[in-house]
Enzyme design. Structure first.
Site, PDB file in Angstrom:
ATOM      1  N   ASP A 127     -16.259 102.759  -9.400  1.00  0.00           N
ATOM      2  CA  ASP A 127     -15.418 102.413 -10.556  1.00  0.00           C
ATOM      3  C   ASP A 127     -15.998 101.205 -11.300  1.00  0.00           C
ATOM      4  O   ASP A 127     -16.075 101.195 -12.532  1.00  0.00           O
ATOM      5  CB  ASP A 127     -13.982 102.087 -10.107  1.00  0.00           C
ATOM      6  CG  ASP A 127     -13.148 103.349  -9.899  1.00  0.00           C
ATOM      7  OD1 ASP A 127     -13.701 104.441 -10.089  1.00  0.00           O
ATOM      8  OD2 ASP A 127     -11.967 103.241  -9.532  1.00  0.00           O
ATOM      9  N   ASP A 129      -6.937 104.923  -5.369  1.00  0.00           N
ATOM     10  CA  ASP A 129      -7.565 105.443  -6.580  1.00  0.00           C
ATOM     11  C   ASP A 129      -6.771 106.656  -7.066  1.00  0.00           C
ATOM     12  O   ASP A 129      -6.584 107.621  -6.317  1.00  0.00           O
ATOM     13  CB  ASP A 129      -9.018 105.832  -6.276  1.00  0.00           C
ATOM     14  CG  ASP A 129      -9.736 106.358  -7.500  1.00  0.00           C
ATOM     15  OD1 ASP A 129      -9.764 105.636  -8.502  1.00  0.00           O
ATOM     16  OD2 ASP A 129     -10.254 107.483  -7.459  1.00  0.00           O
ATOM     17  N   THR A 157      -7.752 106.049 -14.273  1.00  0.00           N
ATOM     18  CA  THR A 157      -7.238 107.351 -13.818  1.00  0.00           C
ATOM     19  C   THR A 157      -5.728 107.299 -13.580  1.00  0.00           C
ATOM     20  O   THR A 157      -5.036 108.286 -13.805  1.00  0.00           O
ATOM     21  CB  THR A 157      -7.937 107.788 -12.519  1.00  0.00           C
ATOM     22  OG1 THR A 157      -7.905 106.713 -11.585  1.00  0.00           O
ATOM     23  CG2 THR A 157      -9.361 108.172 -12.773  1.00  0.00           C
ATOM     24  N   THR A 158      -5.216 106.154 -13.120  1.00  0.00           N
ATOM     25  CA  THR A 158      -3.768 106.023 -12.894  1.00  0.00           C
ATOM     26  C   THR A 158      -3.047 105.810 -14.226  1.00  0.00           C
ATOM     27  O   THR A 158      -1.995 106.409 -14.468  1.00  0.00           O
ATOM     28  CB  THR A 158      -3.491 104.837 -11.948  1.00  0.00           C
ATOM     29  OG1 THR A 158      -4.422 104.881 -10.867  1.00  0.00           O
ATOM     30  CG2 THR A 158      -2.096 104.885 -11.394  1.00  0.00           C
TER      31      THR A 158
END
Length: 515
Positions: free
Chosen positions: A365, A17, A50-51
């Site tokens: 998520d 994550d 998020t990435t």
């Protein structure tokens, strides 16, 4: 691939994550710290992407480098970037597909694309089912009181949500090591790690009447140190009897309403346990405030602060079954089969704590993705299709931009190609060939629309993207890879706005400490 991180306390975190990794990384460069904040903000706002936001923001800075080297002023670059951002949002709006939240097949494919790259993808069907059940259980129409305000009546307000979905408060994840991940399930009710206060109390009740309290069922203790001087021997017995009568009166006020289960956030004295046991009432003490709130939502009960204010309407009657069960070495109280519960418990089982922690992060998520779609029921194609559509749209729009802003405007379109390029790299296929073919697909779709004489608003969406497993070009509608509109839009906004902010920085000054 997963990353193993050692935190400062010596613990181990195993995850892929983006936010979780960056949160544990120790960096000293101030710009790197601001980049890490992007990931945290993305996680708090929409819970996914998020990435992507870090990759996209980094690429926006890379494509700006050549303009900085050729002495183009950062303000001009930022103006070009901002114009490109507005155009990109229009293209996303054009690509969006409105979806019915109760269409489980479409929603399942959406969640599948979120957890497909995660550790839990092996049990994706189970995780998808759990995420959908948990969020749709907790979702309820938002209160009418807030809709009276002017800000909420404005349809363009981003917080104008018709539904209220509080996953953090009402969808509790209970992790119990042992068993298999396939043993996990969503409990349509509440469970908590407590045993009954007395061994003789009933441990299984069907259709229980539940009373929730916020007051202690024991004699009052002085808030400060209290000294009592007794000169007569009988006065001592009188004091003890008064304490007992005080507890007995409280218990009788409760017993008068014939509840089956009494739960309090404070203590229950031995004498109160005795009275409850005689009356056939099961009691629990020192329950967390958050668990008590979930009990109130699930059973329809009202939390009462004083025993002399209890009314019949305060008792919860919507629970179908109360049962004590032993899992591993611990006893758990289960309140399940609730009628229309607005709170639930996700019971996770797994081999070790590390596995459970990673599964919980993946599930969070997935639940955030479903929550975003409940708030704003629009989807965008995944697999780099949206990014490539935005890239090609910006290239065409860049031809109409005049002056020095054209360079930065078109550079943003190049930056968007980093997502399909990264996907192609992860598949192990020829990156240049795959991205060129994908670009050609989207360009052909735009050319066809232009020949038909369609306006920008009438251009049909092109959903071609990259299959993350095989690396082949596929129509995302056929493959069923979709992402929430709010996640994609938030990623684009955050990445470009943060790149603009960093480009405006011309110097780093360190505030030195006085000696």
């Amino acid at each position: 691939m997963l990353k193993m991180l050692l935190d400062p306390m010596g613990g181990i975190v195993i995850t892929n994550d983006g936010n979780c990794i960056l949160r544990e990384v120790d960096v000293s460069h101030p710009t790197a710290k601001s980049m890490i904040e992007l990931s945290r903000a993305q996680d708090e706002e929409v819970g996914d992407g998020t990435t992507s936001v870090i990759i996209l923001a980094g690429e926006m800075l890379v494509v700006a480098e050549r303009f900085i080297r050729s002495n183009l002023h950062p303000t001009v670059i930022v103006q070009g970037y901002n114009r490109a951002l507005q155009e990109a949002l229009k293209i996303c709006e054009r690509q969006a597909l409105t979806v019915d939240v109760h269409d489980r097949d479409r929603m399942a494919k959406l969640v599948q694309s979120s957890i497909g790259t995660k550790f839990s993808s092996r049990w994706s069907d189970k995780m998808v089912e759990m995420a959908l059940d948990a969020v749709l259980c907790v979702a309820r129409p938002s209160s009418k009181s807030s809709s009276s305000s002017d800000s909420t009546n404005n349809p363009s307000n981003p917080y104008n949500h018709k539904m209220e979905v509080d996953i953090k408060r009402y969808a509790k994840v209970e992790k119990i090591p042992g068993g298999e991940i396939s043993d996990s399930y969503v409990l349509k009710g509440v469970m908590f790690n407590k045993d009954t206060t007395h061994s003789k109390m009933r441990r299984r009740i069907e259709n229980p009447r539940v009373l929730l309290l916020d007051s202690p069922l024991e004699y009052k203790k002085g808030e400060s140190q209290t000294n009592v001087e007794i000169t007569n021997e009988d006065d001592w017995n009188t004091m003890l009897r008064m304490e007992e009568e005080y507890v007995e009166n409280m218990c009788m006020e409760i017993i008068a309403f014939k509840p089956d289960v009494v739960i309090t956030e404070k203590g229950v004295s031995d004498l109160a346990q005795h009275f409850f046991s005689k009356a056939g009432i099961t009691a629990f003490r020192r329950l967390r405030k958050t668990d008590n709130n979930r009990m109130a939502r699930a059973t329809g009960a009202t939390i009462v602060s004083r025993t002399d204010e209890i009314q019949e309407s305060d008792l919860g009657t919507e629970c179908g079954l109360f049962e004590m069960r032993k899992i591993g070495e611990e006893y758990f109280a289960f309140f399940e089969k609730c009628e229309n519960p607005k709170a639930c418990t996700v019971l996770l089982r797994g081999g070790s704590k590390d596995v459970l922690n990673e599964i919980e992060r993946n599930l969070q998520d997935a639940m955030q993705v479903v929550r975003n779609v409940v708030y704003e029921p629009k989807l965008l194609p995944g697999g780099g299709a949206t990014e490539m559509a935005v890239s090609m749209g910006l290239r065409r729009a860049g031809l109409k931009v005049e002056g020095v802003q054209q360079g930065p405007f078109v550079a943003v379109s190049e930056g968007f190609e980093v997502i399909p390029r990264t996907l192609a790299q992860n598949c192990g296929v020829s990156v240049i060939r795959t991205v060129t073919q994908l670009r050609a697909k989207h360009a052909a779709a735009l050319d066809e629309a232009a020949k038909g004489g369609k306006d920008d608003g009438d251009i049909p969406p092109c959903n071609w993207g990259i299959d993350g497993t095989t690396g082949e070009l596929v129509d995302m509608e056929v493959l069923g890879i979709w992402e929430p509109y709010s996640v994609k839009v938030q990623t684009i906004k955050t990445a470009i706005e943060s790149a603009c902010m960093i480009l405006r920085i011309d110097d780093i000054v360190s505030g030195s400490k006085r000696r």
